[in-house]
Design a protein around this motif. Structure first.
Motif, mmCIF file in Angstrom:
data_model
loop_
_atom_site.group_PDB
_atom_site.id
_atom_site.type_symbol
_atom_site.label_atom_id
_atom_site.label_comp_id
_atom_site.label_asym_id
_atom_site.label_seq_id
_atom_site.Cartn_x
_atom_site.Cartn_y
_atom_site.Cartn_z
ATOM 1 N N ALA A 24 48.878 75.992 85.964
ATOM 2 C CA ALA A 24 48.636 74.705 86.627
ATOM 3 C C ALA A 24 49.940 73.911 86.733
ATOM 4 O O ALA A 24 50.259 73.355 87.795
ATOM 5 C CB ALA A 24 47.584 73.903 85.860
ATOM 6 N N ASP A 25 50.697 73.884 85.646
ATOM 7 C CA ASP A 25 51.918 73.076 85.640
ATOM 8 C C ASP A 25 52.991 73.663 86.552
ATOM 9 O O ASP A 25 53.868 72.943 87.034
ATOM 10 C CB ASP A 25 52.438 72.926 84.210
ATOM 11 N N ALA A 26 52.933 74.973 86.791
ATOM 12 C CA ALA A 26 53.901 75.607 87.690
ATOM 13 C C ALA A 26 53.783 75.063 89.113
ATOM 14 O O ALA A 26 54.726 75.134 89.898
ATOM 15 C CB ALA A 26 53.704 77.118 87.695
ATOM 16 N N GLU A 27 52.627 74.513 89.422
ATOM 17 C CA GLU A 27 52.412 73.958 90.755
ATOM 18 C C GLU A 27 53.411 72.830 91.055
ATOM 19 O O GLU A 27 53.685 72.532 92.222
ATOM 20 C CB GLU A 27 50.969 73.462 90.881
ATOM 21 N N SER A 28 53.973 72.235 90.007
ATOM 22 C CA SER A 28 54.975 71.175 90.203
ATOM 23 C C SER A 28 56.194 71.689 90.964
ATOM 24 O O SER A 28 56.881 70.922 91.647
ATOM 25 C CB SER A 28 55.412 70.603 88.852
ATOM 26 N N LEU A 29 56.450 72.996 90.866
ATOM 27 C CA LEU A 29 57.594 73.578 91.572
ATOM 28 C C LEU A 29 57.429 73.477 93.082
ATOM 29 O O LEU A 29 58.415 73.408 93.822
ATOM 30 C CB LEU A 29 57.777 75.048 91.172
ATOM 31 N N ALA A 30 56.183 73.466 93.516
ATOM 32 C CA ALA A 30 55.911 73.421 94.958
ATOM 33 C C ALA A 30 56.385 72.126 95.594
ATOM 34 O O ALA A 30 56.619 72.074 96.810
ATOM 35 C CB ALA A 30 54.418 73.612 95.210
ATOM 36 N N GLY A 31 56.528 71.083 94.784
ATOM 37 C CA GLY A 31 56.929 69.779 95.324
ATOM 38 C C GLY A 31 58.426 69.572 95.411
ATOM 39 O O GLY A 31 58.887 68.544 95.919
ATOM 40 N N ILE A 32 59.191 70.545 94.913
ATOM 41 C CA ILE A 32 60.651 70.414 94.970
ATOM 42 C C ILE A 32 61.116 70.560 96.420
ATOM 43 O O ILE A 32 60.669 71.468 97.121
ATOM 44 C CB ILE A 32 61.317 71.479 94.062
ATOM 45 N N PRO A 33 61.991 69.663 96.873
ATOM 46 C CA PRO A 33 62.453 69.722 98.261
ATOM 47 C C PRO A 33 63.014 71.096 98.633
ATOM 48 O O PRO A 33 63.753 71.699 97.846
ATOM 49 C CB PRO A 33 63.554 68.655 98.314
ATOM 50 N N ASP A 65 69.677 77.056 96.431
ATOM 51 C CA ASP A 65 70.570 76.531 95.390
ATOM 52 C C ASP A 65 70.122 75.145 94.924
ATOM 53 O O ASP A 65 70.191 74.828 93.731
ATOM 54 C CB ASP A 65 72.013 76.463 95.915
ATOM 55 N N ALA A 66 69.682 74.329 95.867
ATOM 56 C CA ALA A 66 69.236 72.970 95.527
ATOM 57 C C ALA A 66 67.990 73.032 94.637
ATOM 58 O O ALA A 66 67.842 72.253 93.694
ATOM 59 C CB ALA A 66 68.957 72.176 96.801
ATOM 60 N N TYR A 67 67.084 73.969 94.953
ATOM 61 C CA TYR A 67 65.886 74.187 94.111
ATOM 62 C C TYR A 67 66.305 74.603 92.714
ATOM 63 O O TYR A 67 65.791 74.085 91.707
ATOM 64 C CB TYR A 67 65.024 75.267 94.752
ATOM 65 N N ASP A 68 67.231 75.535 92.652
ATOM 66 C CA ASP A 68 67.676 76.071 91.364
ATOM 67 C C ASP A 68 68.228 74.958 90.474
ATOM 68 O O ASP A 68 68.014 74.963 89.263
ATOM 69 C CB ASP A 68 68.752 77.135 91.629
#
Lengths: 98, 98
Positions: A24-33, A65-68
């Motif tokens: 569930a918490d991994a879903e937060s990654l989806a919001g990264i620009p 790279d920005a996501y990383d």
């Protein structure tokens, strides 16, 4: 387009609250620009020992790279991934010919 | 939906005619009934030793099984895959919660 994928197995018992919390918490990654087509997947082939997968796409290497480097990603890797994942394999794909 | 993926490395030299032939002929798999979203991919992460990937989707297990048993697939595996592929890993995914 770069498709970033990771197959993984958790230290948690299958079906546990800890497993559900991680996924569930991994879903937060989806919001990264820059993150497109984020997917949380169950790995179902018996030919490997991974139980789950994440897949996401980036328009280009700069977006990747920005996501990383994004604080949400850095914190997730440090606080959850490094602690709760038992084994994983990253595979990154681009369309053939690109 | 079941997404069937395979990451692989060929015995052929990178950029060789044999490599191009294998990748071109693999496109025949896309025409097998039930195969959706067939993709030929280049694997670009330095964190593993695979060079390419194929990805395809099936509506359900019956479509996947029909593909597996289809003469075009059986022949490709026997005549090309078993001969020309040095190493591979299959990963199959379904959406989490499915």
């Amino acid at each position: 387009m770069i498709r970033h994928t990771v197959a993984f197995r958790l230290r948690h018992t299958s079906g546990s609250a800890e497993e559900r919390s991680f996924l569930a918490d991994a879903e937060s990654l989806a919001g990264i620009p820059g993150v497109e087509r984020f997917e949380r997947l169950r790995q179902v082939s018996s030919k490997n020992a991974f139980a789950f997968g994440f897949s996401m796409e980036f328009a280009d290497q700069a977006a990747y790279d920005a996501y990383d480097a994004h604080p949400v990603h850095v914190a997730f890797v440090r606080d959850r991934w490094a602690v709760e994942v038992e084994d994983f394999l990253e595979l990154d794909y681009v369309p053939l010919g690109a």
